[in-house]
Write an enzyme that holds these catalytic residues in place. Structure first.
Site, short mmCIF file in Angstrom:
data_model
loop_
_atom_site.label_atom_id
_atom_site.label_comp_id
_atom_site.label_asym_id
_atom_site.label_seq_id
_atom_site.Cartn_x
_atom_site.Cartn_y
_atom_site.Cartn_z
N GLY A 1 0.83 -1.20 0.00
CA GLY A 1 0.00 0.00 0.00
C GLY A 1 0.86 1.25 0.00
N CYS A 2 0.28 2.34 -0.45
CA CYS A 2 1.05 3.58 -0.56
C CYS A 2 1.40 4.13 0.82
CB CYS A 2 0.27 4.60 -1.39
SG CYS A 2 -1.44 4.84 -0.88
#
Lengths: 333, 333, 333, 333
Positions: free
Chosen positions: B148-149
């Site tokens: 995930g970012c």
């Protein structure tokens, strides 16, 4: 009442003029600027054409004091001291938007601002102007220190909780984000459009001057409170959002405490539901919107204001209204 | 190598195409979209005219598997499971940009995403693709879960510190801010221009799905680590800034620890001086910029990435490069 | 080839470094700045860490000429003349990004820029560097005047139409809008974030210096062409959109004329359909996207570029590629 | 007077509520919405908490007509016809913010809006509500068509010039740029933050519905006037800037004509000097700021408004004030 705005060409001066032009009980008699004296304020801000056609006067205090009853000082810190002293001694109501009269401990002030305080006697008369907390002192006061923008957003939700010893006072983190107008009107590399637009970053880590201000006022609620405060530069014109992390000491709902404490404060809106306050809910207004989220002992508070209104000029007028016995809301809706 | 991009019309697909069009060792053979099949991708993104003139294919996996060696899955979580299973079983290198293969504990996955995991056998083979931490596992892997970012920005600075037990593992606050592209390409009230522009607010308080992902990976460094993580929506197109608050356990400089740990990691830039990383320093790049500020036991880390590059498509290509033995930087400069 | 960038700390210098760092056939040997000499360029732009670690040199031309084959001049107009003369006489390839060598009529130059031209002999050798129009002259040239950003967007669609006498040459209106980076890196009231963000306005009405440049080059296609050109300041970092209004002289489709004229120009994308070009389609690229809409004799052209790439540094590298016989696209994709 | 706002949850409804909450002579008695009926308007717009606590009512006209004297219709075109007819026949003052009653030629309306007009009798009673031009008709009218936002910015400066035959009526170009709120509150690909932010483009070339509206009203000043009008989408929340190009017919100053014509119009500010109006000068206000630049026969006019205030809700209240004999400025400062 006749109003003087000293140093009127910056953003807080501009907002004061907009607010006071709508105010029923006052009249702007003097707007000043050394560098632009002689021009009309509406030449600097064409927005004000047909709204305020006053000419800017030079900062000749002797002449100004004859035509004003209330002065708002929009001067850099340091420069404010002399002006405040002058008008205070003439018996005017002084509302200072600089940092010069917020920290009433001169030694602390001097260590934070790296400059001697030259109006210590006036400092002793100064009231910190968050009306929702200190209205009793503001009523009838003649020397009001208008709070910093970040401190306003952080102090309002924390003060009642600290006063009642409901939270750990040394485990508070305030992660605050401000629109660029907080940096003022003077161009700089930091506020150059291409450097700020589409960017985001913290600044003043462990060293911002609003941190001692926050700690000083909150320590009035609970001695030796310390907040870890980090400001960030947000690519919007105006608004502050503070996300505040803390641990609670008690087992009951802090939300009820805040709702109860502020139930008569028109400009403090504690959310009843679990919606999240947002800068756009308060931009261009004098409101502070707050919600509090509790998860076991972990608590997160979200607090939003307009940095130029509740964080500066709006609160200044609210202070004036209270000091002079006007309706607190006059000019602010 | 022949590349397939499954679900190519969203922002991560678009970025993958831009990066892979510059890559010396690969060729894009398939870009897919059920809703836009038949159109050229350059009709959806005129930016790509003269750069990538592929036609979008429907998601017919049987046909696609014949023309690709590597697949990047840009599908919603849930939908990714079937696709990953199919291509993995065909022996392709699968790089999944959804959340489906990041949390390898199926029970935890199901409690967070409220959906059954239908590819538990593949999950067992999945490697979490932060190359600077897990390169050894990534080399030769056939199933890479692209992180995930937000987790990328938070895990990178914390992992080495937790691994060596240098910080309190339950007093970490990560206050993260992301550009709007993190919310994807589908219009919604939340991402409507007038609602987001000039606004700022937190969301997902105490409840964002990236929080368990962060805790799960960091607990690999130090069991039962818990971060209090709050995401905010920043009115910029791209970039994430995380301000991380923690307490250290030790008396020596954590900065040296980070600089030493990442000395051979090209894409991790630990600041040598006390400058503050900023989104604009990393936007449109695969770099993560980090600095760490220590004040007694109190520590603040600032970590910045481009959410679509190092936080998604760039890191995906970096993972592919490592898995296939290419230069880690190929296509990414 | 060894490259020198003179005046490298502004936005065009920064873009040149990004592009040239990706270029296969060249090496940056000198980046200069009088005010920041001694610092690394990556201290000014942390973005460049690990990408370009050159130290900034002072503008000592004698030393610089020994280590470069090509110089890009990123100096203010006026200052460019001396530098161009020096390097041109040393036999270097000079690509000047200022306005000093665009208008080869010295008298006209002097009336527009209110300053004497001190390198009139070099001016006589100067080629106007729009490669799609003047490639033959650029090949082998040693003195290339890189076009203005606005002129690039306006000249490209109009030149072929004027050359063939297909439009009225004195009824052209070009309403152009540029991102703020066009104003450069030096802070000013005009580019202060709060003044520009959420604002929009024209400037330089009937008086912008790019107007004579546009007229001068277009008059090469058809004598005495005059465009009414109005620039506007757009609250975005980069990009120019020009909406051009004109009357056509003929009864056939101008679109076909443009498509045919530019059929071999990789970086000019004439839209085949009736979609409308947009800044985001060309931002961060060297493309110009154009479409033309015809309604009876009334014609509207939309032309978009990135002001810093096709409008400055990208076109400069494209010019270098052509002058030196490299692939026109090298470094630009 | 008791006010009803029909379709109150969009941006024009929101602005009406903000303005009318400050208005001394009226009271908001009904705000309606079919989709959100039952909720408080302050749940949709937390901004309105403590300002307007009305509950949204369903669009039951029979019930609403009992509690209102004035209705503002904030409905899509088409839907407005029935509502206008109903309230008009009940004798209420109807101010319609849709396009349904602006073009009083039903045939033209139908060809532009591709829908039959079902209230032709009411159309015959409709007055086009630009108070500075048509105050005499507005006074005492019961059916006011509130003008389009773009038309307001274009018609105001051109009407007096056309009326006196001072300009060529078929060589006018209006290049207009609007903030995104002009597209309304419903999310769409066009108004998705990442698609619009940092972007800029024209739309509706040769085909926007405001073009016939502009031509229809201006032809009242001078028959068969035609403007070439091109709207553009500006990445700001609010504001319209129109740059208008025209040729004058006469040898004297058009500026004096405009200044004289509007000398008693409080909300029209013709610049006395040669400064250039800007969106920020009028944002959040009911002013239109205009300047005119003359260069031989070539003339450029710059005209700025706030699209939601002077371009919609502010002008609507101004129209109400005039129709009812209140001070034109009430609620609008």
């Amino acid at each position: 009442m006749r109003i003087g705005i000293i140093g009127a060409t910056g953003y807080t001066g501009f907002e004061l003029i907009k607010i006071l032009s709508r105010h029923k009980n006052v009249k702007i008699s003097a707007v000043t600027s050394d560098t632009s004296a002689g021009k009309k304020i509406s030449e600097i801000y064409p927005y004000l054409s047909n709204i305020c056609e006053n000419k800017l006067l030079p900062n000749n205090f002797e002449q100004i004091q004859e035509i004003v009853d209330v002065v708002f000082l929009c001067l850099p810190h340091g420069a404010s001291q002399e002006a405040a002293k002058y008008f205070f001694e003439k018996g005017k109501l002084v509302i200072d938007l600089s940092a010069d009269f917020r920290i009433t401990d001169a030694t602390l002030y001097e260590s934070v601002y790296k400059t001697k305080h030259n109006a210590v006697d006036v400092l002793a008369n100064s009231v910190y102007g968050i009306p929702e907390l200190f209205a009793e002192k503001i009523k009838g006061s003649k020397m009001i220190a208008n709070p910093g923008c970040y401190p306003t957003s952080v102090i309002l939700p924390l003060y009642p909780l600290l006063k009642d010893n409901l939270i750990e006072k040394n485990m508070i983190v305030a992660d605050s984000k401000s629109g660029v107008s907080g940096a003022g009107k003077t161009p700089s590399a930091k506020t150059h459009f291409c450097e700020t637009n589409e960017d985001f970053k913290p600044y003043g880590i462990f060293s911002h001057r609003h941190n001692p201000e926050i700690d000083f006022i909150l320590s009035d609620a609970s001695p030796q409170t310390h907040v870890i405060f980090t400001p960030h530069l947000l690519p919007v014109n105006r608004g502050i959002e503070s996300t505040i992390y803390l641990k609670k000491n008690c087992n009951f709902s802090l939300k009820n405490v805040l709702m109860d404490f502020y139930k008569d404060s028109f400009f403090v809106r504690i959310r009843k539901d679990d919606s999240i306050p947002s800068i756009k809910d308060v931009a261009m207004t004098n409101f502070v919107d707050i919600n509090i989220f509790e998860n076991g002992k972990n608590v997160i508070i979200v607090s939003c204001i307009d940095n130029l209104i509740k964080g500066a000029s709006g609160q200044a007028v609210q202070n004036m209204n209270i000091a002079l016995g006007f309706d607190e809301k006059e000019g602010l809706l």
